[in-house]
Design an enzyme around this catalytic site. Structure first.
Site, PDB file in Angstrom:
ATOM      1  N   THR A 179       0.862  -1.162   0.000  1.00  0.00           N
ATOM      2  CA  THR A 179       0.000   0.000   0.000  1.00  0.00           C
ATOM      3  C   THR A 179       0.907   1.223   0.000  1.00  0.00           C
ATOM      4  OG1 THR A 179      -1.663  -1.199   1.242  1.00  0.00           O
ATOM      5  CG2 THR A 179      -1.834   1.209   1.243  1.00  0.00           C
ATOM      6  N   GLY A 198       3.583  -1.572  -4.915  1.00  0.00           N
ATOM      7  CA  GLY A 198       4.373  -2.801  -4.856  1.00  0.00           C
ATOM      8  C   GLY A 198       4.780  -3.112  -6.280  1.00  0.00           C
ATOM      9  N   LYS A 199       6.071  -3.354  -6.490  1.00  0.00           N
ATOM     10  CA  LYS A 199       6.544  -3.508  -7.874  1.00  0.00           C
ATOM     11  C   LYS A 199       5.866  -4.665  -8.596  1.00  0.00           C
ATOM     12  CE  LYS A 199      10.913  -1.472  -6.496  1.00  0.00           C
ATOM     13  NZ  LYS A 199      10.573  -0.082  -6.797  1.00  0.00           N
ATOM     14  N   GLY A 200       5.644  -5.775  -7.890  1.00  0.00           N
ATOM     15  CA  GLY A 200       5.030  -6.932  -8.538  1.00  0.00           C
ATOM     16  C   GLY A 200       3.626  -6.604  -9.025  1.00  0.00           C
ATOM     17  N   ASN A 209       2.244  -3.706  -9.391  1.00  0.00           N
ATOM     18  CA  ASN A 209       2.258  -2.630 -10.387  1.00  0.00           C
ATOM     19  C   ASN A 209       2.506  -3.187 -11.788  1.00  0.00           C
ATOM     20  OD1 ASN A 209       1.947  -0.752  -8.358  1.00  0.00           O
ATOM     21  ND2 ASN A 209       4.084  -0.070  -8.360  1.00  0.00           N
ATOM     22  N   GLU A 255      16.500   8.738 -20.356  1.00  0.00           N
ATOM     23  CA  GLU A 255      17.352   8.368 -21.492  1.00  0.00           C
ATOM     24  C   GLU A 255      16.917   7.066 -22.161  1.00  0.00           C
ATOM     25  OE1 GLU A 255      19.552  10.464 -22.729  1.00  0.00           O
ATOM     26  OE2 GLU A 255      18.963  11.802 -21.082  1.00  0.00           O
ATOM     27  N   ASP A 272       5.307  12.638 -11.746  1.00  0.00           N
ATOM     28  CA  ASP A 272       5.560  11.637 -10.706  1.00  0.00           C
ATOM     29  C   ASP A 272       6.163  10.409 -11.380  1.00  0.00           C
ATOM     30  OD1 ASP A 272       5.552   9.824  -8.638  1.00  0.00           O
ATOM     31  OD2 ASP A 272       3.455  10.134  -8.081  1.00  0.00           O
ATOM     32  N   ASP A 296       8.021   0.087 -13.334  1.00  0.00           N
ATOM     33  CA  ASP A 296       7.022  -0.992 -13.321  1.00  0.00           C
ATOM     34  C   ASP A 296       6.135  -0.931 -14.561  1.00  0.00           C
ATOM     35  OD1 ASP A 296       8.060  -1.682 -10.849  1.00  0.00           O
ATOM     36  OD2 ASP A 296       6.616  -0.436  -9.772  1.00  0.00           O
ATOM     37  N   SER A 329       3.214   7.196 -18.074  1.00  0.00           N
ATOM     38  CA  SER A 329       2.959   7.031 -16.630  1.00  0.00           C
ATOM     39  C   SER A 329       3.613   8.123 -15.781  1.00  0.00           C
ATOM     40  CB  SER A 329       3.418   5.652 -16.155  1.00  0.00           C
ATOM     41  OG  SER A 329       4.810   5.635 -15.915  1.00  0.00           O
TER      42      SER A 329
HETATM   43  O1  RIB Z   1       8.248   0.893  -8.134  1.00  0.00           O
HETATM   44  C1  RIB Z   1       7.362   1.653  -7.386  1.00  0.00           C
HETATM   45  C2  RIB Z   1       6.888   0.879  -6.210  1.00  0.00           C
HETATM   46  O2  RIB Z   1       7.980   0.610  -5.363  1.00  0.00           O
HETATM   47  C3  RIB Z   1       5.879   1.578  -5.340  1.00  0.00           C
HETATM   48  O3  RIB Z   1       4.564   1.308  -5.728  1.00  0.00           O
HETATM   49  C4  RIB Z   1       6.201   1.052  -3.947  1.00  0.00           C
HETATM   50  O4  RIB Z   1       5.177   0.276  -3.413  1.00  0.00           O
HETATM   51  C5  RIB Z   1       7.498   0.273  -4.098  1.00  0.00           C
HETATM   52  O5  RIB Z   1       7.285  -1.072  -4.106  1.00  0.00           O
HETATM   53 NA    NA Z   2       3.293   8.059 -12.248  1.00  0.00          NA
END
Ligand code: RIB
Ligand code: NA
Length: 308
Positions: free
Chosen positions: A13, A40-42, A44, A226, A248, A254, A286
């Site tokens: 979260t 969370g990268k997974g 995402n 780049e 952002d 991800d 993104s």
């Molecule tokens: O790569 C971005 C993510 O890294 C974020 O969503 C955060 O949860 C971390 O896991």
């Molecule tokens: Na973003």
């Protein structure tokens, strides 16, 4: 229907504070906005691929708490198969306090919690899912034994393995590299793993060559604005990215990895250069919106040329 992409990875979260600049050690600063998001990268990467139209499944662990319950609902809302997302009472759902400055740059702390309760045995239960998939995607936010179990199981069934070694970990199990068809890192992760300073495309090439000697099939070094570098024993291809003003950048990597998984599964005939270009395109989109999953585009918002 069976999932073409299986992500064995993390759910967090995101607790995101927007501030004009990032705080220094010992300093208190004002933020101007706060939001809670699914990260969370997974997860995402899984959501990024799902938004493009992929059928996906997540193999993950959340805590027996409200963040976990909400996360399961988020997967359902996005149409992700969650038959192998476990709930543990031994740890809380992972959280990621994040600070984002006016330049779109971020700082993240992850408290992985339930993500670290995933065992190789949990992953082995997902064998029926993995066996039927085209691509298995992993990251560095769950236990290394669970990641390795996922990669080796994928290999057993000739399923392509895409390993995003994020966040950086210099003690990465060498077997993870050996079981990665594509090993993807950003500049600082490449640096942590190889001790090669990565500031230019040339540096990235040198780092990629070091990683290739460790037994992965190919290397991608993402280079932020780049673009990305793709390296194999045959040489290097640098794919530039479009220049934009970021809002952002959290989760841009991800978006890139999830999009690449989509192309590997659904457009395997495209060249890697083409896949990387398109993945950079989605990542660039993104960074122009706030948040992580909230900033990942759906297929109907994207140019049609990306899907032919
Ligand atoms: O790569 C971005 C993510 O890294 C974020 O969503 C955060 O949860 C971390 O896991
Ligand atoms: Na973003």
């Amino acid at each position: 229907s069976a999932a073409k992409i299986v992500v064995v990875g993390s759910c967090m979260t995101d607790l995101i504070s927007y501030t004009s600049r990032l705080p220094k050690p010992g300093e208190t600063i004002h933020g101007h906005r706060f939001s809670v998001g699914f990260g969370g990268k997974g997860a995402n990467q899984c959501i990024a691929a799902t938004r493009l139209g992929a059928t996906t499944a997540m193999v993950a662990m959340v805590g027996d708490d409200s963040f976990g319950t909400n996360y399961l609902q988020n997967f359902r809302d996005n149409g992700v198969i969650i038959s192998h997302v476990g709930v543990t009472s031994e740890a809380a759902t992972g959280v990621a306090p994040i600070a984002v400055d006016d330049a779109g740059e971020n700082c993240i702390i992850i408290v992985a919690g339930a993500n670290l309760k995933m065992t190789a045995a949990n992953v082995e239960k997902a064998e029926p899912l993995i066996k039927e998939s085209c691509v298995v995607v992993c990251q560095g936010e769950i236990t290394m034994e669970a990641t390795l179990a996922a990669l080796t199981m994928a290999r057993k069934y000739n399923v392509k393995t895409l390993m995003n070694a994020a966040p950086a970990d210099s003690s990465l199990d060498p077997a993870i590299l050996k079981n990665s068809d594509i090993f993807c890192v950003n500049e600082s992760e490449a640096e942590a793993l190889t001790e090669v300073r990565v500031q230019t495309v040339m540096d990235a090439q040198r780092a990629a060559e070091v990683l290739l000697t460790r037994g992965c099939g190919s290397v991608i070094v993402t280079l932020g604005g780049e673009g990305a570098l793709y390296s194999t024993g045959d040489g290097h291809i640098h794919v530039p990215a479009e220049k934009v003003t970021p809002v952002d950048t959290t989760g841009a990597g991800d978006a890139f990895v999830g999009t690449l998984a989509y192309y590997l599964a659904y457009h395997p005939h495209l060249s890697m250069e083409d896949m990387l270009q398109r993945s950079c395109k989605v990542a660039t989109i993104s960074v122009q919106a706030a948040g992580t999953q909230t900033s990942f585009p759906t297929r109907n918002k994207l140019d049609n040329y990306l899907f032919v």
